[in-house]
Structures are given as C-alpha cells and as structure tokens.
Design an enzyme around this catalytic site. Sequence first.
Site, mmCIF file in Angstrom:
data_model
loop_
_atom_site.group_PDB
_atom_site.id
_atom_site.type_symbol
_atom_site.label_atom_id
_atom_site.label_comp_id
_atom_site.label_asym_id
_atom_site.label_seq_id
_atom_site.Cartn_x
_atom_site.Cartn_y
_atom_site.Cartn_z
ATOM 1 N N ARG A 186 11.014 -18.305 10.561
ATOM 2 C CA ARG A 186 11.169 -19.161 11.740
ATOM 3 C C ARG A 186 10.803 -20.584 11.340
ATOM 4 O O ARG A 186 9.992 -20.807 10.433
ATOM 5 C CB ARG A 186 10.263 -18.695 12.872
ATOM 6 N N LYS A 217 4.853 -14.938 15.351
ATOM 7 C CA LYS A 217 4.608 -14.836 16.778
ATOM 8 C C LYS A 217 3.447 -13.879 17.042
ATOM 9 O O LYS A 217 3.269 -12.892 16.342
ATOM 10 C CB LYS A 217 5.863 -14.340 17.501
ATOM 11 N N HIS A 284 17.291 -21.525 13.097
ATOM 12 C CA HIS A 284 17.348 -20.120 13.507
ATOM 13 C C HIS A 284 18.689 -19.488 13.121
ATOM 14 O O HIS A 284 18.777 -18.258 12.976
ATOM 15 C CB HIS A 284 17.112 -19.998 15.017
ATOM 16 N N ARG A 287 18.068 -17.995 9.875
ATOM 17 C CA ARG A 287 17.299 -16.754 10.029
ATOM 18 C C ARG A 287 18.242 -15.616 10.433
ATOM 19 O O ARG A 287 18.155 -14.507 9.906
ATOM 20 C CB ARG A 287 16.206 -16.962 11.074
ATOM 21 N N HIS A 310 9.520 -8.612 13.423
ATOM 22 C CA HIS A 310 9.746 -8.155 14.791
ATOM 23 C C HIS A 310 8.773 -7.032 15.133
ATOM 24 O O HIS A 310 8.647 -6.061 14.385
ATOM 25 C CB HIS A 310 11.180 -7.637 14.966
ATOM 26 N N TYR A 319 21.287 -7.114 15.274
ATOM 27 C CA TYR A 319 22.014 -7.438 14.046
ATOM 28 C C TYR A 319 22.961 -6.323 13.632
ATOM 29 O O TYR A 319 23.873 -6.554 12.835
ATOM 30 C CB TYR A 319 21.028 -7.773 12.921
#
Length: 344
Positions: A186, A217, A284, A287, A310, A319
């Site tokens: 990120r 995150k 992004h 990414r 994630h 994806y």
Amino acid sequence: MARAPLPAGAGTPAAVPVPAAADPAAPAGLPDPIAPAEGLSPLVLRYLEHVRVEKRLAARTVDLYTHDLARLTALAAQVPIDLLQVQPAHVRRWVAQMHGQGRSGRGIALILSGWRGFYTWLGREGRVPSNPVVGVRAPRSGKPLPKALSVDDAVGLADFESSEDDPWLDTRDAALVELLYGCGLRVGEVVGLDVVASPAARGWLDLDAGEAHVLGKGSKRRSVPVGSAALAALRAWLAVRGDTPGQAALFTGRHGTRLTAQSIWQRLRRRSLQAGLATPVHPHMLRHSFASHVLQSSGDLRAVQELLGHANITTTQVYTRLDFQHLAKAYDAAHPRAQRKKNP
C-alpha cells in the site's frame, strides 16, 4: 428555478435550488454543486451544530452532512412537505429519483446515512415519532473490479527509463515503481518505510534478507519478499539518495523530508503518462496488478492473501474474478469453438 412554497410550521425549511440532474461521472458521495447554506431551517442548523460540537465530527464530514440536508430540504420543498412530516414513501420516491438521475448506489447510501442521522437526532429531541429513513435502502450497484494493468503494461512501466535530465528523481521513482509492483505494498506502507530498523520505525528494509517489513492496516506487521529487480532498483536509489542527518525515511524529496502519499501519486501518474500508458497509474493500481499477476501465475489464493496482508480471504477473492477474465479472454482468442463465424 422556481421555489415551491411550504406550509408554515416548526422546522419548515426554505426551498433550496436543486440541480436538474446529478452528474453520473462525479465521484460517489460527493455533493452536487448546490448552495447548502441557503435556506436551511433552524432545526437543521441546530443538528449541524450538534454534530460539529458535541459529536466532534471532522469539518469535511460536517460539510457533506450539510449538502445532504440541503438536498433533503430541496426535495421536501418540491412536494411540498415539512421536514417533520416526511414519510418512508417520500424517501423511497427520492431515492428512485436520484437513481434515475444517474447517482450511484453507493452515493445514495451515503446520502441516506446523513438523512438517517438527522432523523435519529430529531427522534431524541421528541420532534418526530419515527425515523422515516430506517428500512429504506439504496439501490444495489455492482461491485467494480479492481483496476489492474496488463503484464506487458506493468513490466513496461517498471522498465521505463525517463528522459528527464534528473537522474536523482528518475532513480527514486524507478525504485518506487519496482517496490509497489514487485511487493504489492500500500502507498501508506511505502511512505512509512525507513532505511534501517529502529524502535521508532513503522517499517524498514532488510536488503540482505530480501525483505520489507511493513506496518499495514490495523497496525498489523508483516514481512514481504522483495524481488531481485526491486532490490537492484532500491540499491541504486540508496546510492544516490545521500545521507540526511536525522532523516531515516527510505524515500525522500529534494529537501530531505519524507515523501508523502500525495507526492507518490503525482510522480507515478507523471511517469505512467511519460511511459505511454493509456491510463494514468496510481499506487493501488500497482498493488492490484501485483495480486492479479501473482494469482494468474501461481493460482495460490492463500499466498496472495498473506502477501497483501488481508485479514479475510474474501477480500482477496475479488482477484479470482480478474483471473477469470484473463482466462476468458485467452479462451475467446484461442479456442476454435469460441471464435465467432464470419457472416457469408
């Protein structure tokens, strides 16, 4: 535009002009170009003061609430009906109207959230018996797929050599592209990287081990492998970066300060346009490209989940839809039974 009269009563707002149609191209959730300060009732102004002072919402959030309630005021004026007399049927009609004008489901959901909070407050104040927005939902809109580059475009951007007469900037930007595409980081994780590990570092590089340690995150740390091309680009950047006393940031600007996310967005957009890509590239997007290309090559969804950081694999599963599109295109192009027959 003519203003429809309203019956007198508590909370009765003056009418506010409404644009003829929402701009479908406008980002979801952003207000239309109306003048929200005009014609708001004292009741609405009291609520806005409540969210600003008592709830301490950010100025941008208060501004969005103001636009949402200006829109509500204008729609009620068209009926006409007092804000305190609005019923669920009115709200559903207005939702259909906004949707018909091209506003996205997500944008309508944000507007309904602002209205819902207003009527919740009115209920606590004893001004309405029930919240007319509760139970009213925005139209569903298809979840857009992440925008990813093709393998050729991504590799072309990574290999691009700028014609700018500034080797320092070109070397730094090349390292940025390699790190973003090669590791799937990120932009905030890239901004937080330091040259070496320290107690104050949010993230750092270990070039000898070929790893980047980042803070993602939810303040979750993870280690990501750095490929040989990215390692070479990073070593080239460190060789020209120079030492700035007291500055540990990996990526810096000309004045030695840590590069910001906005600066990375701008530099990447500029570089992608110079490279001749049809679409301006943002961090992004690289990414997404990383995740899509790794999944296409390996088929290992769990590995992609770990690399991206994630928490839930359902986030990564989007994806697989990109991967299916890739396979579908390959099928359409190669399979003899997929090709359309030419008209005689």
